[in-house]
Design a protein around this motif. Structure first.
Motif, mmCIF file in Angstrom:
data_model
loop_
_atom_site.group_PDB
_atom_site.id
_atom_site.type_symbol
_atom_site.label_atom_id
_atom_site.label_comp_id
_atom_site.label_asym_id
_atom_site.label_seq_id
_atom_site.Cartn_x
_atom_site.Cartn_y
_atom_site.Cartn_z
ATOM 1 N N GLY A 1 40.688 32.430 25.182
ATOM 2 C CA GLY A 1 41.800 33.538 25.613
ATOM 3 C C GLY A 1 40.890 34.070 26.291
ATOM 4 N N ILE A 2 42.047 35.137 27.272
ATOM 5 C CA ILE A 2 42.483 35.667 28.504
ATOM 6 C C ILE A 2 41.266 36.854 28.413
ATOM 7 C CG2 ILE A 2 43.007 37.973 26.898
ATOM 8 C CD1 ILE A 2 44.627 36.949 30.392
ATOM 9 N N MET A 3 40.459 36.943 27.527
ATOM 10 C CA MET A 3 38.911 37.686 27.491
ATOM 11 C C MET A 3 37.565 36.707 28.556
ATOM 12 S SD MET A 3 37.717 39.228 24.070
ATOM 13 C CE MET A 3 37.002 40.023 24.340
ATOM 14 N N TYR A 4 38.009 35.193 28.473
ATOM 15 C CA TYR A 4 36.991 34.272 28.721
ATOM 16 C C TYR A 4 38.099 33.931 30.156
ATOM 17 C CZ TYR A 4 33.930 34.879 25.419
ATOM 18 O OH TYR A 4 32.820 34.958 23.975
ATOM 19 N N ALA A 5 38.811 34.567 30.376
ATOM 20 C CA ALA A 5 39.492 34.325 31.805
ATOM 21 C C ALA A 5 38.700 34.161 33.117
ATOM 22 C CB ALA A 5 40.558 34.911 32.753
ATOM 23 N N HIS A 6 37.915 35.387 33.462
ATOM 24 C CA HIS A 6 36.422 35.244 34.436
ATOM 25 C C HIS A 6 35.434 34.470 34.184
ATOM 26 C CE1 HIS A 6 34.714 37.916 31.021
ATOM 27 N NE2 HIS A 6 33.495 37.806 32.030
ATOM 28 N N VAL A 7 35.035 34.146 32.609
ATOM 29 C CA VAL A 7 34.414 33.040 32.719
ATOM 30 C C VAL A 7 34.492 32.155 32.666
ATOM 31 C CG1 VAL A 7 32.713 32.723 31.036
ATOM 32 C CG2 VAL A 7 33.414 34.704 30.754
ATOM 33 N N ARG A 8 36.225 31.483 32.736
ATOM 34 C CA ARG A 8 36.524 30.525 32.963
ATOM 35 C C ARG A 8 36.640 29.656 34.679
ATOM 36 N NH1 ARG A 8 39.709 31.163 28.968
ATOM 37 N NH2 ARG A 8 41.787 31.846 29.929
ATOM 38 N N ASP B 1 38.808 25.198 12.946
ATOM 39 C CA ASP B 1 39.384 26.152 13.176
ATOM 40 C C ASP B 1 38.299 26.017 15.125
ATOM 41 O OD1 ASP B 1 41.536 25.617 12.743
ATOM 42 O OD2 ASP B 1 41.232 28.247 11.580
ATOM 43 N N GLU B 2 37.073 26.001 14.794
ATOM 44 C CA GLU B 2 35.861 26.538 15.019
ATOM 45 C C GLU B 2 35.456 25.346 16.352
ATOM 46 O OE1 GLU B 2 32.942 29.949 13.002
ATOM 47 O OE2 GLU B 2 32.734 27.550 12.693
ATOM 48 N N ILE B 3 35.875 24.079 15.844
ATOM 49 C CA ILE B 3 35.742 22.788 16.099
ATOM 50 C C ILE B 3 36.492 22.738 17.364
ATOM 51 C CG2 ILE B 3 35.663 20.637 16.381
ATOM 52 C CD1 ILE B 3 34.545 20.694 12.991
ATOM 53 N N GLU B 4 38.094 23.284 16.424
ATOM 54 C CA GLU B 4 39.182 23.082 17.815
ATOM 55 C C GLU B 4 38.917 24.215 18.585
ATOM 56 O OE1 GLU B 4 44.023 23.561 17.046
ATOM 57 O OE2 GLU B 4 43.402 22.840 15.755
ATOM 58 N N ASP B 5 38.483 25.065 18.358
ATOM 59 C CA ASP B 5 37.980 25.900 19.487
ATOM 60 C C ASP B 5 36.660 25.717 20.723
ATOM 61 O OD1 ASP B 5 40.449 27.504 18.797
ATOM 62 O OD2 ASP B 5 39.461 28.685 17.749
ATOM 63 N N ALA B 6 36.134 25.172 19.726
ATOM 64 C CA ALA B 6 34.870 24.397 20.766
ATOM 65 C C ALA B 6 35.587 23.204 22.064
ATOM 66 C CB ALA B 6 33.732 24.067 19.537
ATOM 67 N N LEU B 7 35.657 22.503 21.981
ATOM 68 C CA LEU B 7 36.429 21.266 22.016
ATOM 69 C C LEU B 7 36.775 21.077 23.576
ATOM 70 C CD1 LEU B 7 37.437 18.703 19.473
ATOM 71 C CD2 LEU B 7 34.628 18.632 20.611
ATOM 72 N N PRO B 8 36.406 21.114 24.248
ATOM 73 C CA PRO B 8 37.498 21.038 25.974
ATOM 74 C C PRO B 8 38.788 20.476 26.198
ATOM 75 C CG PRO B 8 36.068 19.665 26.424
ATOM 76 C CD PRO B 8 35.235 20.273 24.834
ATOM 77 N N ASP B 9 39.706 21.208 26.550
ATOM 78 C CA ASP B 9 41.072 20.490 26.663
ATOM 79 C C ASP B 9 41.329 20.312 28.479
ATOM 80 O OD1 ASP B 9 40.939 23.303 28.454
ATOM 81 O OD2 ASP B 9 42.138 23.997 27.578
ATOM 82 N N GLU B 10 40.198 20.155 28.803
ATOM 83 C CA GLU B 10 39.829 19.575 30.104
ATOM 84 C C GLU B 10 38.584 18.683 30.297
ATOM 85 O OE1 GLU B 10 40.340 21.551 33.388
ATOM 86 O OE2 GLU B 10 39.664 22.898 32.817
ATOM 87 N N ASP B 11 38.319 17.391 30.695
ATOM 88 C CA ASP B 11 36.537 16.736 31.350
ATOM 89 C C ASP B 11 35.853 17.888 31.712
ATOM 90 O OD1 ASP B 11 34.200 16.043 31.928
ATOM 91 O OD2 ASP B 11 35.646 14.502 32.949
ATOM 92 N N PRO B 12 34.791 18.533 31.273
ATOM 93 C CA PRO B 12 34.783 19.672 31.386
ATOM 94 C C PRO B 12 32.369 19.293 32.451
ATOM 95 C CG PRO B 12 33.264 18.858 28.797
ATOM 96 C CD PRO B 12 34.558 18.308 29.213
ATOM 97 N N VAL B 13 32.690 18.476 32.412
ATOM 98 C CA VAL B 13 31.778 17.412 33.386
ATOM 99 C C VAL B 13 32.627 17.835 35.067
ATOM 100 C CG1 VAL B 13 29.903 15.787 34.594
ATOM 101 C CG2 VAL B 13 31.069 15.964 32.380
ATOM 102 N N ALA C 1 33.011 16.505 17.948
ATOM 103 C CA ALA C 1 33.197 17.075 16.424
ATOM 104 C C ALA C 1 32.310 16.815 15.429
ATOM 105 C CB ALA C 1 34.618 16.540 16.842
ATOM 106 N N LYS C 2 31.751 15.781 15.397
ATOM 107 C CA LYS C 2 31.055 14.978 14.808
ATOM 108 C C LYS C 2 29.531 15.993 14.721
ATOM 109 C CE LYS C 2 28.629 10.942 13.109
ATOM 110 N NZ LYS C 2 27.001 11.535 13.856
ATOM 111 N N PHE C 3 29.562 16.183 16.056
ATOM 112 C CA PHE C 3 27.735 16.820 15.734
ATOM 113 C C PHE C 3 28.176 18.315 15.105
ATOM 114 C CE2 PHE C 3 25.375 20.210 18.091
ATOM 115 C CZ PHE C 3 23.679 19.535 17.147
ATOM 116 N N LEU C 4 29.189 18.970 15.462
ATOM 117 C CA LEU C 4 29.229 20.472 15.623
ATOM 118 C C LEU C 4 30.107 20.457 13.929
ATOM 119 C CD1 LEU C 4 31.880 20.988 17.867
ATOM 120 C CD2 LEU C 4 30.085 21.973 18.101
#
Length: 525
Positions: A269-276, A507-519, A496-499
């Motif tokens: 979300g927008i609150m984390y724009a600077h973190v991203r 919902d928390e798992i969905e938020d935690a999984l990256p929408d792009e390759d984080p590496v 997802a299995k670990f989470l």
């Protein structure tokens, strides 16, 4: 042939063992670190020129007056935590027989160690024959215990004289490293089938010229860091060519070890724009893709904040690399205040990252793009207290390695960091990664105590070589045919299995999984 009679390049086996830096467990008065540990955190130079008459339009070199040059080199606190000194640390140099035996008692069939350039060449042109003999004795001991040696030519440490010549900032100094690699292979080429040119060149560049917590201790010098990384990768390519041309060179595997690390924002979300934005910038500076592209194409392309690049194409093309070492502890989670954080109830380790075994699976997937055999050359956690968290860590991460091999990834070994608590660079003795406890305050460099949390590794090391060795042999008969999309989906499934097991909601798992390759997030030009 390897020490146990099998050809590593043709007959895959799974190696289980420990990683040990000889410097961190022995010290060395002729190294760059011996100089650095005496430095202070504040160092300043002031140069004033006084001249009579009009000096407008003249540069400083044309002033005819008096120049006053003053230096403050001893202000502030020590660059090493608690003003510690390494001394002899746990004195592996003299206790090597005991420590190699202890590694074998844990079930190790491999032993990773550093060949210390500054030990062998304490001054330019001089070879210490006693040090050469001691390394032969170490290899004899490793062979005696039927373990495979895995050696690294540069593990953050080099002779002080090399720095006095300008170190890795000067391209002309690459030749000195190549001469060292040639000498080392001439001396011990028959003693190991796994050779690494460098341990974490990206970390060396970052810590030495950006974070200022490794020698020479420069802060925010992004261009210097980029040039250092380029010169180290060029040195890898040159050393590879030299070794392969030497007698026995075609019988060994020569690779490079990289620290696969990345950061992710804690939330969305927008609150984390600077973190991203911060995470993406950090990932670009870290250089995962810089190293990968150079090894795959011979093209060095590295971002310099805020909007520049270093670009160089190797005229000899793609460099050689027979295997790839993955140093991976965890990925970093960054909170709203841009400080280390975590998702879920566990919090962060003493190193600032959370325990998250699925990140190793993702690191393996990323590293597999190079298309060569992979070894997990470092993985572990620092714990001041001897708790069950270490055994959970060991089991969790080894399960990910096993899953990766089952999924068809060519992972051929796992080296735990580390055997004995040692001198953790600028953190001194504060971070305790060792399977065995060592405390310099005991006054006995030979004293060791196996930690309760470490004992579980014996069970895994008793099972994995044969179990994963069979899987690796089957891989050779039936190549992994999964698409890249299918592999990326498996990354998400492992997370997802670990989470779920950690108690996260859907919902928390969905938020935690990256929408792009984080590496590789943020590395696009």
């Amino acid at each position: 042939m390897s020490a146990n009679g099998r050809e590593l390049s043709k007959d895959p086996q799974f190696l289980c063992g420990v990683a040990l830096s000889v410097y961190q467990n022995s010290g060395d008065p002729n190294s760059n670190w011996a100089w650095y540990e005496k430095q202070k955190s504040v160092a300043a130079d002031l140069q004033l020129s006084f001249s009579s008459g009009d000096t407008s339009g003249l540069d400083a070199s044309q002033h005819n007056g008096t120049t006053v040059h003053t230096s403050w080199k001893n202000m502030g606190k020590s660059v090493i935590m608690n003003n510690e000194r390494i001394g002899k640390s746990s004195d592996f140099w003299n206790n090597y027989e005991q420590d190699i035996r202890l590694a074998k008692e844990l079930g190790s069939n491999a032993f990773r160690l550093s060949l210390e350039w500054s030990r062998i060449m304490p001054s330019k042109g001089h070879i210490d024959q006693a040090a050469v003999k001691r390394y032969h004795q170490m290899f004899d001991c490793i062979d005696k215990h039927n373990m495979e040696a895995n050696v690294t030519l540069h593990w953050f440490v080099h002779p002080r004289w090399f720095d006095e010549l300008g170190g890795w900032r000067r391209s002309e100094n690459v030749r000195y490293y190549v001469q060292w690699a040639e000498l080392a292979f001439k001396l011990w080429g028959s003693r190991s089938k796994l050779w690494a040119t460098f341990n974490e060149p990206g970390v060396f560049a970052m810590c030495s010229y950006v974070a200022a917590n490794h020698p020479p201790g420069m802060l925010m010098q992004f261009k210097d860091a980029g040039m250092v990384l380029l010169h180290m990768l060029r040195a890898h390519a040159a050393a590879y060519r030299v070794i392969k041309q030497m007698p026995g060179g075609k019988d060994v595997m020569v690779g490079l070890v990289h620290n696969v690390f990345w950061t992710e924002p804690k939330g969305t979300g927008i609150m984390y724009a600077h973190v991203r934005a911060a995470c993406r910038a950090g990932n670009r500076v870290w250089g995962n893709e810089t190293v990968m592209r150079y090894l795959k194409e011979g093209v060095f392309h590295h971002w310099l904040p805020p909007c520049r690049h270093l670009h160089w194409r190797d005229p000899l093309g793609k460099p050689g690399c027979d295997w790839f070492g993955i140093n991976h502890y965890a990925r970093g989670i960054v909170g709203l205040n841009l400080q280390p954080s975590s998702r879920g109830p566990r919090g962060v380790t003493e190193m600032g990252y959370p325990m998250y075994p699925p990140s190793l699976f993702r690191a393996i997937h990323w590293a597999s793009k190079l298309g060569v055999p992979m070894y997990i050359t470092e993985n572990g956690t620092p714990l001041t207290e001897d708790t069950s968290e270490r055994s959970e860590w060991i089991t969790g991460y080894l399960e990910q390695v096993e899953k990766a091999v089952e999924e068809g990834y060519d992972v051929r070994g796992f080296m735990y960091w580390t055997l004995v608590d040692n001198f953790e660079w600028a953190f001194a003795y504060e971070l305790k990664f060792g399977l065995y406890e060592f405390n310099p305050e005991w006054g006995d460099t030979s004293k060791r105590r196996l930690k309760e949390g470490s004992k579980v590794i014996k069970k895994h090391y008793a099972e994995l070589p044969d179990k994963l060795g069979r899987l690796l042999a089957n891989q050779k008969r039936s190549a992994n045919s999964k698409s890249e999309t299918e592999k990326e989906s498996e990354d998400d499934r492992q997370e997802a299995k670990f989470l779920r097991e950690e108690g996260f909601s859907k919902d928390e798992i969905e938020d935690a999984l990256p929408d792009e390759d984080p590496v590789t997030a943020g590395t696009e030009d």
